[in-house]
Design an enzyme around this catalytic site. Structure first.
Site, short mmCIF file in Angstrom:
data_model
loop_
_atom_site.label_atom_id
_atom_site.label_comp_id
_atom_site.label_asym_id
_atom_site.label_seq_id
_atom_site.Cartn_x
_atom_site.Cartn_y
_atom_site.Cartn_z
N ILE A 152 0.52 -7.35 4.09
CA ILE A 152 0.35 -6.83 5.45
C ILE A 152 -0.65 -7.67 6.25
O ILE A 152 -0.45 -7.93 7.44
CB ILE A 152 -0.09 -5.35 5.38
CG1 ILE A 152 1.10 -4.49 4.91
CG2 ILE A 152 -0.62 -4.86 6.71
CD1 ILE A 152 0.74 -3.05 4.53
N SER A 164 -3.47 4.24 5.77
CA SER A 164 -2.28 4.52 4.94
C SER A 164 -1.81 5.94 5.20
O SER A 164 -2.62 6.81 5.60
CB SER A 164 -2.64 4.39 3.46
OG SER A 164 -1.58 4.83 2.64
N ASP A 197 -15.59 -12.31 -0.29
CA ASP A 197 -15.49 -10.91 -0.68
C ASP A 197 -16.06 -10.09 0.48
O ASP A 197 -17.26 -10.16 0.75
CB ASP A 197 -16.31 -10.68 -1.96
CG ASP A 197 -16.27 -9.24 -2.43
OD1 ASP A 197 -15.87 -8.36 -1.65
OD2 ASP A 197 -16.65 -9.00 -3.60
N VAL A 198 -15.20 -9.33 1.14
CA VAL A 198 -15.66 -8.65 2.37
C VAL A 198 -16.64 -7.52 2.09
O VAL A 198 -17.24 -6.97 3.01
CB VAL A 198 -14.48 -8.10 3.21
CG1 VAL A 198 -13.62 -9.24 3.75
CG2 VAL A 198 -13.66 -7.08 2.44
N TYR A 228 -8.59 6.30 -3.32
CA TYR A 228 -7.79 5.62 -2.29
C TYR A 228 -7.52 6.57 -1.12
O TYR A 228 -7.70 6.20 0.04
CB TYR A 228 -6.47 5.14 -2.91
CG TYR A 228 -5.64 4.26 -2.01
CD1 TYR A 228 -5.91 2.90 -1.86
CD2 TYR A 228 -4.55 4.79 -1.32
CE1 TYR A 228 -5.13 2.10 -1.04
CE2 TYR A 228 -3.76 4.00 -0.51
CZ TYR A 228 -4.04 2.65 -0.37
OH TYR A 228 -3.26 1.86 0.43
N LYS A 256 -8.86 6.00 2.72
CA LYS A 256 -7.94 5.85 3.86
C LYS A 256 -8.14 6.95 4.89
O LYS A 256 -8.02 6.72 6.10
CB LYS A 256 -6.49 5.79 3.36
CG LYS A 256 -6.20 4.56 2.48
CD LYS A 256 -6.49 3.26 3.22
CE LYS A 256 -6.06 2.03 2.43
NZ LYS A 256 -6.32 0.78 3.15
N ASP A 308 -10.16 -13.83 2.73
CA ASP A 308 -9.56 -13.15 1.57
C ASP A 308 -10.31 -13.57 0.31
O ASP A 308 -10.83 -14.69 0.23
CB ASP A 308 -8.07 -13.55 1.44
CG ASP A 308 -7.27 -12.53 0.65
OD1 ASP A 308 -6.39 -11.87 1.24
OD2 ASP A 308 -7.50 -12.39 -0.58
P1 NAI Z 1 -1.84 -7.04 -0.97
O1 NAI Z 1 -2.39 -6.81 -2.33
O2 NAI Z 1 -0.60 -7.82 -0.80
O3 NAI Z 1 -2.98 -7.66 -0.03
C1 NAI Z 1 -4.31 -7.24 -0.09
C2 NAI Z 1 -5.19 -8.46 0.11
O4 NAI Z 1 -6.55 -8.01 0.18
C3 NAI Z 1 -5.10 -9.46 -1.06
O5 NAI Z 1 -4.81 -10.75 -0.57
C4 NAI Z 1 -6.48 -9.38 -1.68
O6 NAI Z 1 -6.91 -10.61 -2.26
C5 NAI Z 1 -7.34 -8.97 -0.50
N1 NAI Z 1 -8.61 -8.37 -0.92
C6 NAI Z 1 -8.78 -7.37 -1.80
N2 NAI Z 1 -10.10 -7.13 -1.97
C7 NAI Z 1 -10.77 -7.99 -1.16
C8 NAI Z 1 -12.14 -8.22 -0.91
N3 NAI Z 1 -13.10 -7.53 -1.50
N4 NAI Z 1 -12.45 -9.20 -0.02
C9 NAI Z 1 -11.50 -9.92 0.59
N5 NAI Z 1 -10.18 -9.74 0.37
C10 NAI Z 1 -9.82 -8.79 -0.50
O7 NAI Z 1 -1.64 -5.57 -0.39
P2 NAI Z 1 -1.03 -5.02 0.98
O8 NAI Z 1 -0.02 -4.04 0.62
O9 NAI Z 1 -0.71 -6.11 1.91
O10 NAI Z 1 -2.29 -4.21 1.52
C11 NAI Z 1 -2.91 -4.47 2.75
C12 NAI Z 1 -3.53 -3.16 3.25
O11 NAI Z 1 -2.48 -2.25 3.53
C13 NAI Z 1 -4.42 -2.49 2.21
O12 NAI Z 1 -5.55 -1.93 2.86
C14 NAI Z 1 -3.54 -1.37 1.67
O13 NAI Z 1 -4.31 -0.29 1.20
C15 NAI Z 1 -2.75 -1.01 2.91
N6 NAI Z 1 -1.51 -0.29 2.67
C16 NAI Z 1 -0.49 -0.85 1.93
C17 NAI Z 1 0.69 -0.15 1.73
C18 NAI Z 1 1.85 -0.70 0.95
O14 NAI Z 1 2.81 0.05 0.70
N7 NAI Z 1 1.85 -1.97 0.57
C19 NAI Z 1 0.87 1.19 2.30
C20 NAI Z 1 -0.25 1.66 3.06
C21 NAI Z 1 -1.38 0.94 3.25
#
Ligand code: NAI
Length: 254
Positions: A20, A145, A66-67, A158, A162, A39
């Site tokens: 996303i 979410s 790391d954010v 989680y 959210k 990231d």
């Molecule tokens: P993803 O796992 O593809 O991307 C998440 C990214 O966040 C990764 O690139 C990871 O390296 C980065 N990340 C994690 N911890 C970090 C940190 N401490 N510092 C910097 N970067 C960090 O997951 P996705 O699905 O794209 O998730 C994006 C957002 O969307 C998240 O907040 C997730 O909770 C939310 N979300 C996702 C849903 C889904 O169905 N995929 C549904 C609802 C919300």
């Protein structure tokens, strides 16, 4: 082509190496705005930034960070601003999930989820505050979410993180509105990304997620990236303090 209604200032996208966040960075770059991608995955951040610069001709930068390390955010803003210019937007998409329900909860798992998803969000806004309050049409989007609205027994941290984001959105919107900065959340449903992959590999889950949506499928990352770009643009100039549910109708029929 740049839409005349969009601000031209840079946007910071956390979690922009994947899913996303990456789709949000793409949508913003497609509107002609410079993008900084932060990231944990440094290679992914740098690669995505380079691809967006090549495809859209906008300044970009990618940074491994790391954010949750609040003390490092100010220096990271300075380094990124030197490449993409002053910031007028933020998408906080970095996020993690841990399957730990009551009986299996531990402090480390709870803190990891709350730190990335929730605590980092206002800390990032704070690090960008001087830029945002000086920019024309500044806006912030937090990726929350549908789990911020419903109870999922397997992931209490989680769900709390959210739901907490929605409170942070309303509080920050109230504080920053008079400064001309809008703050909103998007609440995605089931979106096909790396985060969802483990769940989708379990028998029957992909079909259950698809049929829980009114339109019968799991969402694409771009279907969250586009609304994020919209909320950052002047097309959303009177929208603040809100959470936009983008789930294909899952919650509407739950
Ligand atoms: P993803 O796992 O593809 O991307 C998440 C990214 O966040 C990764 O690139 C990871 O390296 C980065 N990340 C994690 N911890 C970090 C940190 N401490 N510092 C910097 N970067 C960090 O997951 P996705 O699905 O794209 O998730 C994006 C957002 O969307 C998240 O907040 C997730 O909770 C939310 N979300 C996702 C849903 C889904 O169905 N995929 C549904 C609802 C919300």
């Amino acid at each position: 082509m740049t839409r005349s209604s969009s601000p031209t200032s840079a946007v910071l996208v956390t979690g922009g190496a994947s899913g996303i966040g990456r789709a949000s960075a793409e949508a913003v770059a497609a509107e002609g705005r410079p993008v900084a991608i932060w990231d944990l995955n440094a290679d992914g951040a740098v690669d995505t930034a380079a691809r967006l610069a090549a495809e859209h001709g906008v300044p970009t930068t990618g940074l491994g960070i790391d954010v949750t390390r609040s003390a490092e955010l100010a220096a990271a803003v300075t380094a990124s601003r030197a490449v993409v210019g002053s910031f007028g937007g933020l998408v906080h998409a970095a996020g993690v999930v841990r399957a730990q329900s009551l009986g299996g909860l531990d402090d480390a798992g709870w803190d990891a989820v709350l730190d990335v998803n929730l605590r980092a969000f206002p800390m990032l806004v704070q690090a960008l505050l001087d830029d945002l309050s000086a920019a024309e049409g500044a806006a912030v989007v937090g990726i929350s979410s549908i789990e911020g609205w419903i109870g999922n027994a397997a992931i209490p941290a989680y769900c709390a993180s959210k739901a907490g984001m929605l409170g942070a959105v309303r509080s920050m919107a109230a504080q920053l509105g008079p400064l001309g900065v809008r703050v909103n959340a998007i609440c995605p449903g089931f979106i096909e990304t790396a985060m969802l992959a483990p769940a989708l590999s379990v028998d029957g889950v992909a079909e259950r997620f698809a049929t829980s949506s009114m339109i019968g499928r799991i969402g694409r990352p771009s279907e969250i990236g586009e609304p994020a770009a919209f909320l950052l643009s002047d097309r959303a100039s009177f929208i603040t303090g809100q959470s936009l549910i983008v789930d294909g109708g899952v919650l509407a029929q739950t």
